[in-house]
Scaffold this motif. Structure first.
Motif, PDB file in Angstrom:
ATOM      1  N   GLY A   1       0.821  -1.208   0.000  1.00 16.57           N
ATOM      2  CA  GLY A   1       0.000   0.000   0.000  1.00 16.57           C
ATOM      3  C   GLY A   1       0.848   1.248   0.000  1.00 16.57           C
ATOM      4  N   PRO A   2       0.200   2.425  -0.013  1.00 11.10           N
ATOM      5  CA  PRO A   2       0.953   3.684   0.027  1.00 11.10           C
ATOM      6  C   PRO A   2       1.772   3.787   1.319  1.00 11.10           C
ATOM      7  CG  PRO A   2      -1.341   4.069  -0.603  1.00 11.10           C
ATOM      8  CD  PRO A   2      -1.250   2.648  -0.128  1.00 11.10           C
ATOM      9  N   LEU A   3       3.056   4.010   1.167  1.00  8.12           N
ATOM     10  CA  LEU A   3       3.948   4.149   2.314  1.00  8.12           C
ATOM     11  C   LEU A   3       4.062   5.615   2.696  1.00  8.12           C
ATOM     12  CD1 LEU A   3       6.721   1.772   0.943  1.00  8.12           C
ATOM     13  CD2 LEU A   3       5.226   1.271   2.899  1.00  8.12           C
ATOM     14  N   PRO A   4       4.336   5.934   3.974  1.00 10.82           N
ATOM     15  CA  PRO A   4       4.556   7.338   4.347  1.00 10.82           C
ATOM     16  C   PRO A   4       5.599   7.965   3.437  1.00 10.82           C
ATOM     17  CG  PRO A   4       4.414   5.982   6.312  1.00 10.82           C
ATOM     18  CD  PRO A   4       4.419   5.031   5.145  1.00 10.82           C
ATOM     19  N   ALA A   5       5.284   9.146   2.932  1.00 11.60           N
ATOM     20  CA  ALA A   5       6.143   9.779   1.938  1.00 11.60           C
ATOM     21  C   ALA A   5       6.481  11.203   2.365  1.00 11.60           C
ATOM     22  CB  ALA A   5       5.455   9.780   0.570  1.00 11.60           C
ATOM     23  N   GLY A   6       7.499  11.738   1.749  1.00 12.64           N
ATOM     24  CA  GLY A   6       7.944  13.096   2.023  1.00 12.64           C
ATOM     25  C   GLY A   6       9.234  13.344   1.276  1.00 12.64           C
ATOM     26  N   TRP A   7      10.027  14.255   1.794  1.00 11.46           N
ATOM     27  CA  TRP A   7      11.298  14.555   1.145  1.00 11.46           C
ATOM     28  C   TRP A   7      12.371  13.633   1.699  1.00 11.46           C
ATOM     29  CZ3 TRP A   7      10.985  19.316  -1.778  1.00 11.46           C
ATOM     30  CH2 TRP A   7      12.049  19.423  -2.697  1.00 11.46           C
TER      31      TRP A   7
ATOM     32  N   VAL B   1      10.858   5.418   4.199  1.00  7.45           N
ATOM     33  CA  VAL B   1      11.595   4.255   4.696  1.00  7.45           C
ATOM     34  C   VAL B   1      12.828   3.969   3.844  1.00  7.45           C
ATOM     35  CG1 VAL B   1      10.222   2.590   3.369  1.00  7.45           C
ATOM     36  CG2 VAL B   1      11.354   1.872   5.471  1.00  7.45           C
ATOM     37  N   SER B   2      12.804   4.358   2.578  1.00  3.28           N
ATOM     38  CA  SER B   2      13.953   4.077   1.710  1.00  3.28           C
ATOM     39  C   SER B   2      15.205   4.803   2.172  1.00  3.28           C
ATOM     40  CB  SER B   2      13.630   4.445   0.264  1.00  3.28           C
ATOM     41  OG  SER B   2      13.361   5.829   0.129  1.00  3.28           O
ATOM     42  N   ASP B   3      15.048   5.854   2.982  1.00  2.00           N
ATOM     43  CA  ASP B   3      16.216   6.576   3.482  1.00  2.00           C
ATOM     44  C   ASP B   3      17.002   5.786   4.524  1.00  2.00           C
ATOM     45  OD1 ASP B   3      17.063   8.924   2.341  1.00  2.00           O
ATOM     46  OD2 ASP B   3      15.756  10.220   3.512  1.00  2.00           O
ATOM     47  N   PHE B   4      16.448   4.716   5.042  1.00  2.00           N
ATOM     48  CA  PHE B   4      17.131   3.945   6.077  1.00  2.00           C
ATOM     49  C   PHE B   4      17.889   2.740   5.513  1.00  2.00           C
ATOM     50  CE2 PHE B   4      13.417   5.942   8.145  1.00  2.00           C
ATOM     51  CZ  PHE B   4      14.085   6.748   9.055  1.00  2.00           C
ATOM     52  N   VAL B   5      17.843   2.552   4.200  1.00  5.38           N
ATOM     53  CA  VAL B   5      18.428   1.348   3.606  1.00  5.38           C
ATOM     54  C   VAL B   5      19.939   1.293   3.807  1.00  5.38           C
ATOM     55  CG1 VAL B   5      18.897   0.169   1.427  1.00  5.38           C
ATOM     56  CG2 VAL B   5      16.588   0.974   1.940  1.00  5.38           C
TER      57      VAL B   5
ATOM     58  N   LEU C   1       9.228   2.563  12.750  1.00  4.09           N
ATOM     59  CA  LEU C   1       8.660   2.196  11.465  1.00  4.09           C
ATOM     60  C   LEU C   1       7.393   1.365  11.678  1.00  4.09           C
ATOM     61  CD1 LEU C   1      11.849   1.143   9.459  1.00  4.09           C
ATOM     62  CD2 LEU C   1      10.694   3.365   9.466  1.00  4.09           C
ATOM     63  N   SER C   2       6.427   1.558  10.790  1.00  2.00           N
ATOM     64  CA  SER C   2       5.227   0.727  10.825  1.00  2.00           C
ATOM     65  C   SER C   2       5.565  -0.673  10.328  1.00  2.00           C
ATOM     66  CB  SER C   2       4.147   1.342   9.947  1.00  2.00           C
ATOM     67  OG  SER C   2       4.540   1.282   8.577  1.00  2.00           O
ATOM     68  N   ASP C   3       4.635  -1.612  10.511  1.00  2.00           N
ATOM     69  CA  ASP C   3       4.858  -2.969  10.018  1.00  2.00           C
ATOM     70  C   ASP C   3       5.081  -2.962   8.507  1.00  2.00           C
ATOM     71  OD1 ASP C   3       4.579  -3.925  12.584  1.00  2.00           O
ATOM     72  OD2 ASP C   3       2.510  -4.605  12.317  1.00  2.00           O
ATOM     73  N   ALA C   4       4.290  -2.164   7.795  1.00  2.00           N
ATOM     74  CA  ALA C   4       4.450  -2.091   6.341  1.00  2.00           C
ATOM     75  C   ALA C   4       5.817  -1.526   5.970  1.00  2.00           C
ATOM     76  CB  ALA C   4       3.343  -1.233   5.727  1.00  2.00           C
ATOM     77  N   GLU C   5       6.286  -0.531   6.720  1.00  4.72           N
ATOM     78  CA  GLU C   5       7.599   0.050   6.444  1.00  4.72           C
ATOM     79  C   GLU C   5       8.723  -0.939   6.742  1.00  4.72           C
ATOM     80  OE1 GLU C   5       7.605   4.785   7.070  1.00  4.72           O
ATOM     81  OE2 GLU C   5       6.849   3.667   8.802  1.00  4.72           O
ATOM     82  N   GLU C   6       8.552  -1.751   7.791  1.00  2.00           N
ATOM     83  CA  GLU C   6       9.575  -2.754   8.087  1.00  2.00           C
ATOM     84  C   GLU C   6       9.690  -3.745   6.925  1.00  2.00           C
ATOM     85  OE1 GLU C   6      11.733  -2.892  10.351  1.00  2.00           O
ATOM     86  OE2 GLU C   6      11.011  -1.870  12.142  1.00  2.00           O
ATOM     87  N   CYS C   7       8.553  -4.149   6.367  1.00  2.00           N
ATOM     88  CA  CYS C   7       8.582  -5.054   5.207  1.00  2.00           C
ATOM     89  C   CYS C   7       9.194  -4.356   4.001  1.00  2.00           C
ATOM     90  CB  CYS C   7       7.170  -5.525   4.880  1.00  2.00           C
ATOM     91  SG  CYS C   7       6.430  -6.601   6.137  1.00  2.00           S
TER      92      CYS C   7
ATOM     93  N   LEU D   1      11.376  -1.970   4.062  1.00  2.00           N
ATOM     94  CA  LEU D   1      12.814  -1.800   4.280  1.00  2.00           C
ATOM     95  C   LEU D   1      13.566  -3.037   3.793  1.00  2.00           C
ATOM     96  CD1 LEU D   1      15.109  -0.073   5.407  1.00  2.00           C
ATOM     97  CD2 LEU D   1      14.685  -1.101   7.660  1.00  2.00           C
ATOM     98  N   VAL D   2      13.024  -4.215   4.049  1.00  2.00           N
ATOM     99  CA  VAL D   2      13.655  -5.452   3.568  1.00  2.00           C
ATOM    100  C   VAL D   2      13.633  -5.488   2.044  1.00  2.00           C
ATOM    101  CG1 VAL D   2      13.507  -7.971   3.558  1.00  2.00           C
ATOM    102  CG2 VAL D   2      13.080  -6.703   5.674  1.00  2.00           C
ATOM    103  N   ALA D   3      12.504  -5.100   1.453  1.00  2.00           N
ATOM    104  CA  ALA D   3      12.386  -5.123  -0.007  1.00  2.00           C
ATOM    105  C   ALA D   3      13.340  -4.125  -0.660  1.00  2.00           C
ATOM    106  CB  ALA D   3      10.944  -4.818  -0.411  1.00  2.00           C
ATOM    107  N   PHE D   4      13.421  -2.916  -0.105  1.00  2.00           N
ATOM    108  CA  PHE D   4      14.342  -1.918  -0.653  1.00  2.00           C
ATOM    109  C   PHE D   4      15.799  -2.350  -0.449  1.00  2.00           C
ATOM    110  CE2 PHE D   4      10.819   1.322  -0.326  1.00  2.00           C
ATOM    111  CZ  PHE D   4      10.798   1.631  -1.686  1.00  2.00           C
TER     112      PHE D   4
END
Length: 291
Positions: free
Chosen positions: A177-183, A214-218, A243-249, A251-254
């Motif tokens: 789903g849509p992940l939290p977004a920003g700059w 979440v991609s900033d934590f890769v 991170l939310s559960d979706a963001e944790e997943c 993070l693994v994908a990214f």
């Protein structure tokens, strides 16, 4: 790499038009072929002159300095003094500190990471999430669309089972789903955290753009946190949320997408550190998948 004693023309003329006569010029480039950065000293003090390797990186960095970096606060990042689209060049103020290193004591390193988390939260919130969702979706699509190309380029460094695992993990992104977004900063790790023993500053915004936060934590998740989980805890204390559960997943994908990219780029450019990071990530993902 750059000539450490002078700026090339016409860059020198433009810089002196902005800053006045220069007293000293020092190479400050990263050890790679397309890095062009100088520290210059003139009557107005020290500045950095940076020439972007590509127009897209120049555009991203100048936009970030205008729209997102001011949210970090005075002294917490360089400020944009001037820029030239013709030269793909930026003149930046100097901030105190050196890239954060592992030699720092744990207490000081944790203090730096706590401050880094605070700065990253401000940076992320410089653009409201609803304004970043379209571009965040594009980042997810790019991670998927570029994966097979990277796997093909890294074929000598990936087994069939490893490649299949990376594909499986990255394929989960759309279903989150849509992940939290920003700059997002785009290159957030210790190399781009300046630390003077008391204060952390954030630098290098050429890969900054709106996207999934979440991609900033890769980079930290694949290079630092496996051996130093306490620094992950500290950074998120500063960041102000987990991170939310979706963001944790995600993070693994990214991380899986990043590993394929690293193994495509590192060997081709003789970058042993990037290659090692990619291999370590693949090994860890395979071990976690067998649990």
């Amino acid at each position: 790499m750059t000539d450490s004693t002078r700026l090339p023309e016409p860059l020198a003329s433009w810089v002196e038009t902005v800053l006045g006569p220069l007293k000293a010029v020092q190479d400050a480039s990263h050890p790679r072929e397309n890095s062009q950065v100088w520290r210059v000293t003139g009557r107005t003090g020290d500045h950095y002159v940076k020439v972007a390797p590509k127009p897209v990186l120049y555009t991203r960095e100048t936009r970030a300095y205008r729209e997102a970096v001011p949210h970090l606060g005075h002294g917490n990042a360089p400020a944009l003094k001037d820029n030239s689209a013709d030269l793909l060049a930026l003149i930046l103020t100097a901030v105190d500190g050196e890239p954060l290193k592992g030699e720092e004591s744990l207490a000081r390193r944790r203090a730096a990471h706590r401050q880094a988390g605070q700065l990253l939260r401000r940076f992320h919130e410089a653009l409201p999430g609803h304004q970043a969702q379209d571009e965040a979706a594009h980042v997810v699509e790019s991670a998927q669309s570029g994966l097979d190309k990277h796997i093909a380029e890294a074929s000598d460094h990936l087994s069939t089972a490893e490649a299949d695992t990376l594909r499986r993990l990255v394929s989960t992104l759309p279903g989150l789903g849509p992940l939290p977004a920003g700059w997002r900063h785009g290159d957030f790790w210790e190399r781009n955290l300046l630390w003077n023993g008391r204060r952390c500053a954030l630098i290098d915004f050429e890969r900054s753009e709106p996207g999934p936060l979440v991609s900033d934590f890769v980079k930290l998740a694949t290079s630092l946190w496996p051996d130093h989980p306490e620094l992950r805890t500290t950074l998120f204390e500063g960041y102000g949320r987990s991170l939310s559960d979706a963001e944790e997943c995600a993070l693994v994908a990214f991380a899986a997408a990043d590993a394929a990219s690293a193994l495509a780029y590192g060997p081709r450019h003789g970058d042993a550190l990037v290659t090692a990071r990619g291999r370590a990530t693949v090994k860890r993902l395979m071990q976690e998948g067998r649990r």
